[in-house]
Scaffold this active site. Structure first.
Site, PDB file in Angstrom:
ATOM      1  N   GLU A   1       0.835  -1.211   0.000  1.00  0.00           N
ATOM      2  CA  GLU A   1       0.000   0.000   0.000  1.00  0.00           C
ATOM      3  C   GLU A   1       0.868   1.259   0.000  1.00  0.00           C
ATOM      4  O   GLU A   1       0.769   2.117   0.876  1.00  0.00           O
ATOM      5  CB  GLU A   1      -0.982  -0.018   1.175  1.00  0.00           C
ATOM      6  CG  GLU A   1      -2.033  -1.104   1.030  1.00  0.00           C
ATOM      7  CD  GLU A   1      -3.177  -1.008   2.019  1.00  0.00           C
ATOM      8  OE1 GLU A   1      -4.304  -1.436   1.667  1.00  0.00           O
ATOM      9  OE2 GLU A   1      -2.949  -0.523   3.146  1.00  0.00           O
TER      10      GLU A   1
ATOM     11  N   GLU B   1      -6.158  -7.120  -2.011  1.00  0.00           N
ATOM     12  CA  GLU B   1      -6.740  -7.042  -0.666  1.00  0.00           C
ATOM     13  C   GLU B   1      -8.190  -6.595  -0.766  1.00  0.00           C
ATOM     14  O   GLU B   1      -8.478  -5.574  -1.389  1.00  0.00           O
ATOM     15  CB  GLU B   1      -6.017  -6.022   0.223  1.00  0.00           C
ATOM     16  CG  GLU B   1      -4.635  -6.402   0.686  1.00  0.00           C
ATOM     17  CD  GLU B   1      -4.107  -5.410   1.720  1.00  0.00           C
ATOM     18  OE1 GLU B   1      -4.929  -4.767   2.424  1.00  0.00           O
ATOM     19  OE2 GLU B   1      -2.884  -5.264   1.817  1.00  0.00           O
TER      20      GLU B   1
END
Length: 340
Positions: free
Chosen positions: A168, A274
């Site tokens: 991320e 995710e």
């Protein structure tokens, strides 16, 4: 001599009679052509050590990874931390989990955080051992860590299909040196140090650049325009998506639009690495997952690679996480039927 001549005559006769017969060979199964359906279950060894158990829908206890496979999953994602304390998600823990996944025939994704703990959009903290290094030193340390972990996997007969260089990384990694909003060039150099390290061990493994909020096209354009301008090398654009029961439909559509834009703009494959939704919204979560899987499969050019749930097996408020897909008794909810 007569016996030898007779044997050769019979052998020649058999060969001639079969030379025109069709040869049937079962082709090897090309798992890499399949849509990836799976989960990050990096907590599993820690949960097991704490006494947590997992059960199928009938209430029978089952090993966690085998349970994921029985639910229709074919891929497992594992995060890596540099020098964590306690040692969960270090090299040895990752190898142990990867060996279990391999034994079940599951495909493997490795997710490098380049931190001693969590790295995400709000924090990209350097490992303690790397503090004080300049950019050149960070690139060397990052590459060495990447090679060390992947070589440990290789020495155990494990070849990951995908490797994330950073987790991320909405604003880069290894702050402040690799903070993208302050120095995109530094971030791209650090990213390439990791990407090159991956390819040095596993040339065929796909490198993923991963940022969150898969519905946010402006964020993705800013990041990947910046990486492109600075020569970043990667194969797949990875994204996270965590909607609520009330907004999943609109966010899924925005995510699809963004994925198609990434394919058109950069020519890359895309993957949702995710996802998650509140465990007690099983019906909405199942609808969300089914719709998202369908949308990723519809991405232009057949470049949508898969969808992975983040820690679905976390249950009964494990570490305060409530976006899993198991109920409080340790059984999978109906949400995961979307992976069948």
């Amino acid at each position: 001599m007569k016996r030898i001549i007779l044997f050769l005559s019979i052998l020649l006769s058999l060969t001639c009679s079969k030379k025109n017969a069709p040869i049937t060979v079962d082709p090897p199964r090309d798992t890499k052509a399949e849509f990836a359906k799976g989960a990050d279950i990096s907590w599993i060894t820690e949960m097991e050590a704490a006494g947590r158990k997992f059960y199928n829908a009938s209430g029978a206890q089952q090993e966690g990874m085998a349970l994921m496979k029985s639910l229709g999953m074919n891929s497992i994602r594992l995060r890596v931390w540099v020098n964590p304390s306690p040692a969960w998600n270090n090299t040895a823990d990752v190898v142990a989990k990867a060996l279990r996944a391999k034994a079940l025939g599951l495909r493997i994704m490795i997710d490098f955080h380049y931190s001693d703990s969590w790295a995400d959009p709000g924090k990209q903290t350097k490992p303690a051992a790397w503090v004080g290094m300049d950019l050149a030193g960070l690139k060397t340390a990052l590459a060495a860590h990447t090679v060390e972990v992947l070589t440990a996997l290789k020495n155990n007969g494990i070849e990951p299909e995908w490797v994330q260089v950073g987790n991320e990384t909405n604003n880069g990694m290894l702050w402040p040196d690799g903070k993208a909003s302050e120095n995109m060039s530094n971030f791209a150099q650090l990213f390439n140090a990791g990407a090159d390290a991956v390819k040095s061990v596993f040339p065929k493994t796909k490198v993923i650049a991963h940022i969150s909020n898969g519905y946010n096209n402006s964020l993705f354009r800013w990041m990947f325009d910046g990486l492109k301008a600075n020569g970043a090398r990667y194969d797949v654009i990875g994204m996270s998506l965590y909607p609520s029961p009330s907004d999943w439909s609109s966010l899924n559509q925005q995510c699809l639009n963004n994925m198609n834009d990434m394919v058109a703009r950069y020519g890359k494959e895309v993957m949702v690495v995710e996802v998650g939704m509140s465990w007690d919204s099983a019906a909405e979560s199942g609808q969300f997952l089914s719709d998202l899987i369908s949308k990723v499969k519809s991405v232009s050019g057949n470049k949508g690679l898969g969808v992975l749930y983040w820690e679905p097996q976390a249950y009964n408020n494990w570490k305060g996480y409530t976006l899993g897909a198991f109920d409080n008794s340790g059984r999978p909810t109906a949400a995961l039927s979307a992976f069948k």
